[in-house]
Scaffold this active site. Structure first.
Site, short mmCIF file in Angstrom:
data_model
loop_
_atom_site.label_atom_id
_atom_site.label_comp_id
_atom_site.label_asym_id
_atom_site.label_seq_id
_atom_site.Cartn_x
_atom_site.Cartn_y
_atom_site.Cartn_z
N ASN A 138 0.83 -1.22 0.00
CA ASN A 138 0.00 0.00 0.00
C ASN A 138 0.86 1.27 0.00
OD1 ASN A 138 0.96 0.24 2.60
ND2 ASN A 138 -1.04 0.49 3.56
N ALA B 272 3.65 -4.82 7.01
CA ALA B 272 3.36 -4.63 8.44
C ALA B 272 3.60 -3.18 8.82
CB ALA B 272 4.28 -5.53 9.28
N TYR C 262 3.55 -3.90 19.10
CA TYR C 262 4.20 -4.43 17.90
C TYR C 262 4.63 -5.88 18.15
CZ TYR C 262 7.83 -5.42 14.47
OH TYR C 262 8.59 -6.02 13.50
P1 NAD Z 1 9.34 -1.50 5.60
O1 NAD Z 1 8.48 -0.49 6.32
O2 NAD Z 1 10.41 -0.99 4.73
O3 NAD Z 1 8.42 -2.50 4.78
C1 NAD Z 1 7.07 -2.74 5.09
C2 NAD Z 1 6.30 -2.71 3.79
O4 NAD Z 1 4.93 -3.04 4.06
C3 NAD Z 1 6.30 -1.32 3.15
O5 NAD Z 1 6.56 -1.44 1.77
C4 NAD Z 1 4.89 -0.82 3.41
O6 NAD Z 1 4.45 0.12 2.43
C5 NAD Z 1 4.10 -2.11 3.39
N1 NAD Z 1 2.84 -2.03 4.14
C6 NAD Z 1 2.65 -1.51 5.37
N2 NAD Z 1 1.35 -1.60 5.73
C7 NAD Z 1 0.71 -2.21 4.68
C8 NAD Z 1 -0.63 -2.57 4.45
N3 NAD Z 1 -1.60 -2.32 5.37
N4 NAD Z 1 -0.95 -3.16 3.28
C9 NAD Z 1 0.02 -3.40 2.34
N5 NAD Z 1 1.31 -3.06 2.51
C10 NAD Z 1 1.65 -2.48 3.67
O7 NAD Z 1 9.92 -2.45 6.73
P2 NAD Z 1 10.98 -3.64 6.66
O8 NAD Z 1 12.05 -3.31 7.61
O9 NAD Z 1 11.30 -3.97 5.27
O10 NAD Z 1 10.14 -4.84 7.32
C11 NAD Z 1 9.60 -5.92 6.57
C12 NAD Z 1 9.05 -6.96 7.55
O11 NAD Z 1 10.11 -7.46 8.36
C13 NAD Z 1 8.00 -6.44 8.50
O12 NAD Z 1 6.99 -7.43 8.68
C14 NAD Z 1 8.75 -6.25 9.81
O13 NAD Z 1 7.90 -6.34 10.95
C15 NAD Z 1 9.74 -7.38 9.73
N6 NAD Z 1 10.94 -7.13 10.54
C16 NAD Z 1 11.83 -6.16 10.18
C17 NAD Z 1 12.98 -5.96 10.96
C18 NAD Z 1 14.01 -4.92 10.60
O14 NAD Z 1 15.01 -4.84 11.33
N7 NAD Z 1 13.84 -4.14 9.56
C19 NAD Z 1 13.18 -6.75 12.11
C20 NAD Z 1 12.23 -7.70 12.46
C21 NAD Z 1 11.12 -7.90 11.66
#
Ligand code: NAD
Length: 324
Positions: A33, A77, A142
């Site tokens: 999104n 997320a 979270y």
């Molecule tokens: P990010 O914010 O870059 O990516 C999240 C993506 O989800 C974004 O592209 C966002 O636009 C999309 N999104 C958010 N809400 C949405 C919705 N309602 N519908 C459709 N799309 C939606 O974050 P990231 O760091 O790439 O994280 C990716 C995943 O990894 C997440 O689930 C996060 O919880 C998990 N995670 C990340 C880390 C980290 O260190 N970055 C650590 C643990 C877990």
């Protein structure tokens, strides 16, 4: 070659995953999104993937997006402890209801599900390295949302025989992690500030620890999990098993950047764990995965790839970093 749906595929980790999948010949559809993700993150592969703009909270959108796929990597997320403290309801709606929608859609499509969980589910366990058998002890909405997502994945395997696997990412870093977001990862924020001659801001005493894992290693774990075939609803750490103190991280960055910046200290933040390091042993035995990128090497790559862009901008903000 398989058909993959990557939710959150325009985000930091998602876009690296999509690039790697395309490079290996998989067919990829992205559902995003664009709340934090950006189309430009996918620029290198845009002509070879399908992009669906939509929200994981909408079951019809998710069902359509999952149609015809073999594997769903569910990364979409609200990705922030702080955002979840400010607005728990939205975090739960996106992270829990969204995951439920993904599982239902995968059931209809007959697809396997890989769920992006988080080390945050461990909460305040103090025996390190953290092993998967420890019970979740979430300290924030979270973390609770990720624990609930994992529970749903387990339940869908037990109740419906769906192939699901939760991957507990520890602190992921690398290019494209947005340092301008007040909710971003500590490394991108520190690098951004320090490259502009600004001191890193540390919440707490700086002796808190994290287990940092480079994004390419995380992507490799996700792809191996997806290529492996059926999974049994369990959870695996995606960690290096190395506990790094925040003050030591700053010292490393000072060395790489040839700076001598002293941190500024601010009060500790609610909802965040003090020490963290995950055991990668189970991931290694199940998927044959081993982290390839040492922290110093990963930081050097990050600085090399992002340095110019960061320096070009004088925007400043009071850095916040979280345990996501
Ligand atoms: P990010 O914010 O870059 O990516 C999240 C993506 O989800 C974004 O592209 C966002 O636009 C999309 N999104 C958010 N809400 C949405 C919705 N309602 N519908 C459709 N799309 C939606 O974050 P990231 O760091 O790439 O994280 C990716 C995943 O990894 C997440 O689930 C996060 O919880 C998990 N995670 C990340 C880390 C980290 O260190 N970055 C650590 C643990 C877990």
């Amino acid at each position: 070659m398989a058909h993959w749906l990557v939710t959150g595929g325009a985000g930091f980790i998602g876009s690296h995953l999509v690039e790697a999948l395309v490079a290996r010949g998989h067919t990829v559809r992205v559902l995003d999104n664009f709340s934090t993700g950006r189309l430009e993150n996918l620029a290198a592969v845009l002509d070879r993937i399908e992009v669906v703009t939509g929200d994981v909270r909408d079951p019809c959108v998710v069902r359509e997006a999952a149609r015809g796929t073999d594997v769903v990597a569910h990364l979409a997320a609200v990705v922030s402890v702080q955002a979840s403290l400010e607005d728990p309801r939205t975090t739960m709606a996106v992270n829990v209801e969204g995951t439920l929608n993904v599982l239902e859609a995968a059931r209809t499509a007959g697809a396997r599900v890989l769920f992006a969980s988080s080390a945050a589910v461990y909460g305040d366990h103090t025996v390190l390295p953290l092993e998967e058998d420890l019970s979740p002890r979430p300290l924030s909405p979270y973390a609770a949302s990720k624990a609930a997502g994992e529970a749903l994945c387990r339940a869908y395997h037990a109740a419906f025989g769906l192939s699901t696997l939760s991957l507990r990412f520890f602190n992921v870093y690398g290019p494209r992690q947005d340092p301008r977001s007040p909710y971003s990862g500590v490394i991108s924020i520190f690098v951004d500030r320090m490259q502009r001659g600004l001191p890193p801001v540390v919440y707490g005493d700086g002796l808190q620890t994290r287990d940092f894992v480079y994004v390419a290693d995380v992507v490799e774990a996700v792809i191996r999990a997806g290529e492996r075939g059926r999974s049994d609803g369990l959870a695996l750490n995606v960690a290096r098993g190395e506990e790094i103190r925040i003050l030591d991280l700053i010292a490393l960055l000072n060395g790489i950047l040839s700076t001598g910046l002293e941190p500024v200290f601010a009060p500790p933040r609610a909802g965040e764990v003090y020490r963290s390091a995950g055991s990668p042993r189970r991931l290694e035995s199940v998927l044959g995965w081993r982290p390839q990128v040492e922290l110093k090497e990963g930081l050097t790559r990050l600085v090399r790839e992002t340095g110019f862009r960061f320096r070009a901008d004088a925007f400043d903000f009071w850095a916040v970093w979280g345990y996501n």
